[in-house]
Design a protein around this motif. Structure first.
Motif, mmCIF file in Angstrom:
data_model
loop_
_atom_site.group_PDB
_atom_site.id
_atom_site.type_symbol
_atom_site.label_atom_id
_atom_site.label_comp_id
_atom_site.label_asym_id
_atom_site.label_seq_id
_atom_site.Cartn_x
_atom_site.Cartn_y
_atom_site.Cartn_z
ATOM 1 N N TYR A 181 0.502 -1.154 0.196
ATOM 2 C CA TYR A 181 0.177 -0.212 -0.098
ATOM 3 C C TYR A 181 1.054 1.483 -0.038
ATOM 4 O O TYR A 181 2.091 1.112 0.361
ATOM 5 N N THR A 182 0.787 2.170 -0.195
ATOM 6 C CA THR A 182 1.236 3.293 -0.548
ATOM 7 C C THR A 182 0.240 4.600 -1.287
ATOM 8 O O THR A 182 -1.118 4.371 -1.012
ATOM 9 N N ARG A 183 0.616 5.640 0.097
ATOM 10 C CA ARG A 183 -0.346 6.885 -0.233
ATOM 11 C C ARG A 183 0.527 8.049 -1.019
ATOM 12 O O ARG A 183 0.071 9.161 -2.336
ATOM 13 N N TYR A 184 1.900 7.960 -0.948
ATOM 14 C CA TYR A 184 2.797 9.152 -1.480
ATOM 15 C C TYR A 184 4.239 8.710 -2.748
ATOM 16 O O TYR A 184 4.427 8.830 -2.773
ATOM 17 N N GLY A 185 3.704 7.005 -2.369
ATOM 18 C CA GLY A 185 4.766 6.696 -3.454
ATOM 19 C C GLY A 185 6.409 6.183 -3.004
ATOM 20 O O GLY A 185 6.630 5.408 -3.683
ATOM 21 N N ASN A 186 6.425 6.109 -1.805
ATOM 22 C CA ASN A 186 7.900 6.044 -1.798
ATOM 23 C C ASN A 186 7.972 4.576 -0.958
ATOM 24 O O ASN A 186 8.937 3.888 -1.247
ATOM 25 N N THR A 187 6.421 3.857 -0.905
ATOM 26 C CA THR A 187 6.562 2.437 0.005
ATOM 27 C C THR A 187 6.485 2.131 -1.439
ATOM 28 O O THR A 187 7.319 0.492 -1.791
ATOM 29 N N LEU A 188 5.884 2.545 -2.667
ATOM 30 C CA LEU A 188 6.375 1.803 -4.307
ATOM 31 C C LEU A 188 7.768 1.932 -4.682
ATOM 32 O O LEU A 188 8.083 0.653 -5.058
ATOM 33 N N PRO A 211 3.531 1.976 4.298
ATOM 34 C CA PRO A 211 4.135 2.641 5.212
ATOM 35 C C PRO A 211 3.096 2.730 6.436
ATOM 36 O O PRO A 211 2.219 1.588 7.266
ATOM 37 N N THR A 212 4.260 3.495 7.623
ATOM 38 C CA THR A 212 3.542 2.780 9.152
ATOM 39 C C THR A 212 2.507 3.912 9.175
ATOM 40 O O THR A 212 2.439 5.369 8.893
ATOM 41 N N ARG A 213 1.536 3.445 9.724
ATOM 42 C CA ARG A 213 0.130 4.228 10.390
ATOM 43 C C ARG A 213 -0.154 4.051 12.051
ATOM 44 O O ARG A 213 -0.042 2.895 12.382
ATOM 45 N N VAL A 246 8.903 -1.154 5.128
ATOM 46 C CA VAL A 246 8.397 -0.005 5.406
ATOM 47 C C VAL A 246 8.816 1.300 5.278
ATOM 48 O O VAL A 246 10.007 0.895 5.269
ATOM 49 N N THR A 247 8.223 2.248 4.835
ATOM 50 C CA THR A 247 8.378 3.347 4.973
ATOM 51 C C THR A 247 7.770 3.903 6.339
ATOM 52 O O THR A 247 7.049 4.435 6.036
ATOM 53 N N ASN A 248 8.181 5.131 6.590
ATOM 54 C CA ASN A 248 7.774 6.396 8.010
ATOM 55 C C ASN A 248 8.218 7.572 8.027
ATOM 56 O O ASN A 248 9.456 7.344 7.377
ATOM 57 N N HIS A 266 13.134 7.061 14.905
ATOM 58 C CA HIS A 266 12.210 6.622 15.562
ATOM 59 C C HIS A 266 10.673 6.794 16.287
ATOM 60 O O HIS A 266 10.456 7.039 17.231
ATOM 61 N N SER A 267 10.308 6.601 15.045
ATOM 62 C CA SER A 267 8.553 6.293 15.170
ATOM 63 C C SER A 267 8.094 5.249 14.580
ATOM 64 O O SER A 267 6.960 5.288 14.245
ATOM 65 N N GLY A 268 8.527 4.061 14.865
ATOM 66 C CA GLY A 268 7.437 3.004 14.317
ATOM 67 C C GLY A 268 7.463 1.481 13.307
ATOM 68 O O GLY A 268 7.264 1.195 12.815
HETATM 69 C C1 FMN Z 1 -2.257 8.262 9.551
HETATM 70 C C2 FMN Z 1 -0.856 8.262 9.565
HETATM 71 C C3 FMN Z 1 -0.418 8.218 10.713
HETATM 72 C C4 FMN Z 1 1.241 7.940 10.870
HETATM 73 N N1 FMN Z 1 2.013 7.104 11.370
HETATM 74 C C5 FMN Z 1 2.794 7.317 11.221
HETATM 75 C C6 FMN Z 1 3.702 6.764 12.663
HETATM 76 O O1 FMN Z 1 3.279 6.129 13.438
HETATM 77 N N2 FMN Z 1 5.023 6.984 13.089
HETATM 78 C C7 FMN Z 1 6.036 8.013 11.976
HETATM 79 O O2 FMN Z 1 7.002 7.728 11.633
HETATM 80 N N3 FMN Z 1 4.970 7.577 10.584
HETATM 81 C C8 FMN Z 1 3.937 8.101 10.672
HETATM 82 N N4 FMN Z 1 3.029 8.087 9.008
HETATM 83 C C9 FMN Z 1 4.043 9.114 8.062
HETATM 84 C C10 FMN Z 1 3.851 7.524 7.012
HETATM 85 O O3 FMN Z 1 3.871 6.317 7.348
HETATM 86 C C11 FMN Z 1 5.330 7.760 5.926
HETATM 87 O O4 FMN Z 1 5.218 9.556 5.225
HETATM 88 C C12 FMN Z 1 5.436 7.050 4.956
HETATM 89 O O5 FMN Z 1 6.626 7.325 4.346
HETATM 90 C C13 FMN Z 1 4.250 7.365 3.836
HETATM 91 O O6 FMN Z 1 4.475 6.335 3.068
HETATM 92 P P1 FMN Z 1 3.749 5.924 1.127
HETATM 93 O O7 FMN Z 1 4.912 7.867 0.711
HETATM 94 O O8 FMN Z 1 4.359 5.057 0.445
HETATM 95 O O9 FMN Z 1 2.693 6.934 0.963
HETATM 96 C C14 FMN Z 1 1.366 8.609 9.906
HETATM 97 C C15 FMN Z 1 0.811 9.134 8.162
HETATM 98 C C16 FMN Z 1 -0.772 8.830 7.959
HETATM 99 C C17 FMN Z 1 -1.243 9.578 7.308
#
Ligand code: FMN
Length: 198
Positions: free
Chosen positions: A7-14, A80-82, A115-117, A121-123
């Motif tokens: 899954y990705t929203r902004y493409g980093n995980t892709l 992505p981490t949520r 995973v991307t986040n 140190h946030s998960g």
């Molecule tokens: C609702 C929500 C919760 C998130 N929770 C975390 C989190 O707990 N720790 C963290 O580092 N990033 C968190 N993020 C940021 C995403 O994990 C991060 O932007 C990710 O790299 C996006 O990946 P993408 O580009 O593949 O969508 C959160 C983002 C959203 C929208």
């Protein structure tokens, strides 16, 4: 076939998914990318240009189908981490795999996670570990990244490929992240092609 589901929203995980695929192919294997269904309401996506652009970019990537998983040699899942956990659309897809669990269809196959986040140190690790749990319930054999990969000192994780994308998710995975993701792809292919367990 190594099935890379994400899954990705902004493409980093892709981007990590593509690097894992590249690693599989460079080692002589076959891999496919599959996105999970985007469940967010259209009126929310409509307001976010980057989200819309990512969805457009993924037009050619098919949506995952549960029945495809029976025939794979390995399953790699990325999110992505949520809030320290995987994103809900990926979990929703995994929750549809109960029928495969009943048949033991994934048992003995290789599983891996990425995973991307936002920050260091946030998960990351909680997300990677929690993503392994359903794969272990399926009887899968988890493959990570070994400490013999020198970039693991400063990047990635023994538990899977990672990237730290910044508070606005606008820092793309680094060269080191991509190298580790490729090496994870290679390792998944090499181990899955040797593995024969049930
Ligand atoms: C609702 C929500 C919760 C998130 N929770 C975390 C989190 O707990 N720790 C963290 O580092 N990033 C968190 N993020 C940021 C995403 O994990 C991060 O932007 C990710 O790299 C996006 O990946 P993408 O580009 O593949 O969508 C959160 C983002 C959203 C929208």
């Amino acid at each position: 076939m190594i099935y890379i589901l994400f899954y990705t929203r902004y493409g980093n995980t892709l981007i990590l998914a593509e690097a894992i695929k590249e690693g599989v192919k460079a080692a002589g294997g076959e891999a496919c990318l599959r996105k999970v269904h985007e469940a967010a309401p259209e009126f929310v996506i409509e307001k976010d240009e980057r989200w819309k652009a990512t969805l457009d970019k993924m037009n050619d990537i098919p949506e995952a189908k549960v029945e495809e998983l029976s025939d794979v040699d390995a399953l790699v899942i990325g999110s992505p981490t949520r809030f320290g956990n995987m994103a809900a659309p990926l979990k929703e897809f995994i929750d549809l795999t109960g029928g495969l669990w009943m048949k033991g269809a994934l048992s003995g196959k290789v599983g891996a996670v990425f995973v991307t986040n936002s920050t260091m140190h946030s998960g990351k690790e909680s997300t990677l570990l929690s993503m392994m749990i359903p794969l272990l319930h399926h009887g899968m054999v988890i493959v990570g990244i070994p400490p013999t990969e020198p970039e693991t000192v400063t990047h990635g994780s023994y538990y899977g490929a990672t990237a730290t994308t910044g508070i606005m998710a606008d820092n793309s995975p680094t060269e080191e992240d991509l190298k580790l993701a490729k090496s994870l792809g290679k390792r998944i292919y090499e181990i899955s092609s040797k593995l024969s367990v049930k």
